[in-house]
Motif scaffolding. Structure first.
Motif, PDB file in Angstrom:
ATOM      1  N   HIS A   5       0.839  -1.201   0.000  1.00 36.35           N
ATOM      2  CA  HIS A   5       0.000   0.000   0.000  1.00 36.35           C
ATOM      3  C   HIS A   5       0.871   1.248   0.000  1.00 36.35           C
ATOM      4  O   HIS A   5       1.749   1.421   0.854  1.00 36.35           O
ATOM      5  N   THR A   6       0.634   2.129  -0.974  1.00 36.68           N
ATOM      6  CA  THR A   6       1.346   3.402  -1.068  1.00 36.68           C
ATOM      7  C   THR A   6       0.362   4.485  -1.501  1.00 36.68           C
ATOM      8  O   THR A   6      -0.789   4.204  -1.860  1.00 36.68           O
ATOM      9  N   ALA A   7       0.804   5.743  -1.452  1.00 35.84           N
ATOM     10  CA  ALA A   7      -0.087   6.860  -1.787  1.00 35.84           C
ATOM     11  C   ALA A   7       0.728   8.135  -1.929  1.00 35.84           C
ATOM     12  O   ALA A   7       1.923   8.177  -1.630  1.00 35.84           O
ATOM     13  N   VAL A  43      -0.700  -4.162  -5.616  1.00 34.87           N
ATOM     14  CA  VAL A  43      -0.304  -2.845  -5.108  1.00 34.87           C
ATOM     15  C   VAL A  43      -1.533  -1.944  -5.092  1.00 34.87           C
ATOM     16  O   VAL A  43      -2.290  -1.897  -6.069  1.00 34.87           O
ATOM     17  N   LEU A  44      -1.729  -1.230  -3.982  1.00 33.92           N
ATOM     18  CA  LEU A  44      -2.805  -0.245  -3.870  1.00 33.92           C
ATOM     19  C   LEU A  44      -2.199   1.147  -3.808  1.00 33.92           C
ATOM     20  O   LEU A  44      -1.258   1.383  -3.044  1.00 33.92           O
ATOM     21  N   TYR A 220      -8.762  -4.292   5.791  1.00 37.80           N
ATOM     22  CA  TYR A 220      -7.754  -3.235   5.801  1.00 37.80           C
ATOM     23  C   TYR A 220      -8.318  -2.047   5.034  1.00 37.80           C
ATOM     24  O   TYR A 220      -8.960  -2.226   3.998  1.00 37.80           O
ATOM     25  N   VAL A 221      -8.092  -0.850   5.576  1.00 36.65           N
ATOM     26  CA  VAL A 221      -8.528   0.378   4.905  1.00 36.65           C
ATOM     27  C   VAL A 221      -7.276   1.133   4.477  1.00 36.65           C
ATOM     28  O   VAL A 221      -6.490   1.591   5.319  1.00 36.65           O
ATOM     29  N   ALA A 222      -7.085   1.236   3.158  1.00 40.50           N
ATOM     30  CA  ALA A 222      -5.892   1.865   2.577  1.00 40.50           C
ATOM     31  C   ALA A 222      -6.194   3.336   2.321  1.00 40.50           C
ATOM     32  O   ALA A 222      -6.881   3.683   1.362  1.00 40.50           O
ATOM     33  N   LEU A 223      -5.671   4.202   3.177  1.00 36.00           N
ATOM     34  CA  LEU A 223      -5.979   5.629   3.122  1.00 36.00           C
ATOM     35  C   LEU A 223      -4.888   6.414   2.395  1.00 36.00           C
ATOM     36  O   LEU A 223      -3.724   6.031   2.388  1.00 36.00           O
ATOM     37  N   GLY A 224      -5.295   7.516   1.812  1.00 35.65           N
ATOM     38  CA  GLY A 224      -4.374   8.481   1.238  1.00 35.65           C
ATOM     39  C   GLY A 224      -4.853   9.875   1.561  1.00 35.65           C
ATOM     40  O   GLY A 224      -6.020  10.080   1.892  1.00 35.65           O
ATOM     41  N   HIS A 225      -3.940  10.862   1.492  1.00 36.80           N
ATOM     42  CA  HIS A 225      -4.248  12.283   1.651  1.00 36.80           C
ATOM     43  C   HIS A 225      -3.372  12.931   2.709  1.00 36.80           C
ATOM     44  O   HIS A 225      -2.914  14.046   2.543  1.00 36.80           O
ATOM     45  N   ALA A 238      -6.861   0.621   9.718  1.00 40.08           N
ATOM     46  CA  ALA A 238      -6.786   1.666   8.690  1.00 40.08           C
ATOM     47  C   ALA A 238      -5.471   2.420   8.839  1.00 40.08           C
ATOM     48  O   ALA A 238      -5.104   2.813   9.956  1.00 40.08           O
ATOM     49  N   HIS A 239      -4.781   2.622   7.713  1.00 34.44           N
ATOM     50  CA  HIS A 239      -3.468   3.273   7.744  1.00 34.44           C
ATOM     51  C   HIS A 239      -3.315   4.284   6.607  1.00 34.44           C
ATOM     52  O   HIS A 239      -3.826   4.081   5.500  1.00 34.44           O
ATOM     53  N   TYR A 240      -2.573   5.358   6.920  1.00 35.07           N
ATOM     54  CA  TYR A 240      -1.981   6.237   5.902  1.00 35.07           C
ATOM     55  C   TYR A 240      -0.519   5.822   5.754  1.00 35.07           C
ATOM     56  O   TYR A 240       0.224   5.833   6.748  1.00 35.07           O
ATOM     57  N   PRO A 241      -0.047   5.482   4.547  1.00 33.40           N
ATOM     58  CA  PRO A 241       1.381   5.199   4.392  1.00 33.40           C
ATOM     59  C   PRO A 241       2.204   6.479   4.300  1.00 33.40           C
ATOM     60  O   PRO A 241       3.418   6.459   4.495  1.00 33.40           O
TER      61      PRO A 241
END
Length: 395
Positions: A5-7, A43-44, A220-225, A238-241
């Motif tokens: 997971h990346t963002a 990959v997300l 799993y909650v794949a967060l971005g921002h 839930a994570h922000y990478p």
């Protein structure tokens, strides 16, 4: 199953006139290599692939090269648009990206179930992703609702709209599948980087999601921002990478990472942070006039990028200081003055009771000398005209 997971690539980012795209491309190459070496099944990418809605050719090349590297490694990807991306622009290339194994959701649809993406992994397992791209507050909170409403009402309206999408996406989860949710949004309690875009974050932070709104069925909650890596919820996980490089000086000192998520159907995910080595380090050097040279000497040979903040009394002229700094530290992108207003307590320096013209005259005196009479007259006329218009509106 192993999902990387990346963002927040922000390809095309320009910092004080310095193009960060080569560093971002280096980071994306590193991430693609990690996806291969860590044996990722998918990959997300949780939004903000680009820094602007009209990215440069170099920025597009960096992002598309990343997806091509994943294709060469036979690793599928799911990506969403973020608030910095042009949803329409990304939507226009979604079909092409599909040919290289990237399922891109750029725009929300009337039927949220159309935003469900399914990945069949090499090991024969199934990954189901509810992919929610950035939803503008303006699209969820109509202007008619905002006028006359308080901030709490706007926030609640936004949460209700987002809650609808989250619930409907969870309806697309499948038994026997690994079920994940992906979103580009701000969660309650999210800790921002000490970013130079603090005002922008504060505005966006008026519209947040509660962890209680996240569907419990999501493993799993794949967060971005948010650019600072962090966990936002324990149930569901839930994570922000975070961003892939230090994007501005407010992120200086932050260690960047991607998340490797190990998960199997019906069980909570295990999240393993994987550090990134790419990108130049950013550092802010704070100095006073009497220790400039000594402090600059301490950073000689520093390979990163520097911002120098000089603390000095208000109104102090610093001729030639920027050139002096650049001679010692050519990798300096900015030299700023941190004005010390120590004399504001004096009666002659107080601002209470002063008119706008008085304040402008004082400002001009400090910066450029005596205020010319014609400029004083023009400012007075503009001020009086503005006051007249304001009174007319109030009446």
């Amino acid at each position: 199953m192993r999902v990387l997971h990346t963002a927040d690539f922000h390809a095309g980012r320009n910092l004080r006139g310095f193009d960060r795209t080569p560093e971002i491309q280096q980071a994306l190459t590193e991430i693609a290599g990690l996806a291969r070496s860590e044996r990722a099944d998918a990959v997300l990418v949780s939004g903000d692939l680009f820094d602007t809605v009209n990215p440069s050719a170099e920025a597009e090349a960096a992002v598309f090269d990343f997806f091509l590297r994943l294709r060469d490694a036979n690793i599928p990807a799911v990506a969403i648009a973020g608030n910095h991306d042009s949803a329409a622009r990304l939507h226009s290339v979604a079909g092409l990206l599909g040919w290289v194994g990237v399922q891109l959701v750029a725009q929300p649809t009337a039927n949220p179930l159309d935003m469900i993406r399914t990945v069949e992994t090499r090991g024969g397992e199934t990954l189901t992703v509810g992919a929610l791209p950035f939803l503008s507050e303006r699209r969820l909170v109509k202007a008619a609702d905002v006028l006359g409403g308080d901030v709490g009402a706007w926030r609640q309206k936004y949460r209700e709209g987002m809650g609808f999408f989250l619930r409907r996406l969870a309806e697309g989860f499948q038994p026997g599948s690994v079920n994940m949710l992906m979103a580009h949004a701000t969660m309650d309690g999210a800790v921002p980087s000490g970013s130079e875009r603090t005002m922008q974050f504060d505005l966006l932070n008026a519209y947040t999601l509660s962890p209680l709104q996240l569907p419990a069925a999501a493993q799993y909650v794949a967060l971005g921002h948010v650019h600072k890596p962090q966990q936002s919820s324990e149930m569901p996980v839930a994570h922000y990478p975070g961003s892939v490089v230090q994007l501005d000086f407010g992120e200086g000192g932050e260690k960047k990472q991607v998340n490797l998520v190990e998960v199997e159907p019906g069980r909570p995910a295990r999240v393993i942070p994987v550090p990134l080595a790419s990108g130049r380090e950013l550092r802010t050097l704070r100095v006073t006039l009497d220790n400039v040279d000594a402090r600059l000497a301490s950073l000689e040979g520093f390979p990163g990028l520097v911002k120098v903040v000089v603390r000095a009394p208000s109104g102090t002229a610093l001729p030639g200081l920027k050139d002096r700094v650049l001679r010692r530290l050519p990798n300096t992108l900015a030299v700023e003055l941190d004005a010390v207003q120590e004399d504001l307590a004096l009666p002659e320096r107080r601002r209470e009771g002063l008119s706008l013209l008085d304040l402008y005259e004082r400002f001009h005196q400090e910066r450029r000398g005596e205020l010319p009479g014609d400029l004083r007259g023009a400012f007075r006329e503009a001020d009086e005209a503005a006051r007249g218009e304001e009174e007319g509106v109030v009446a």
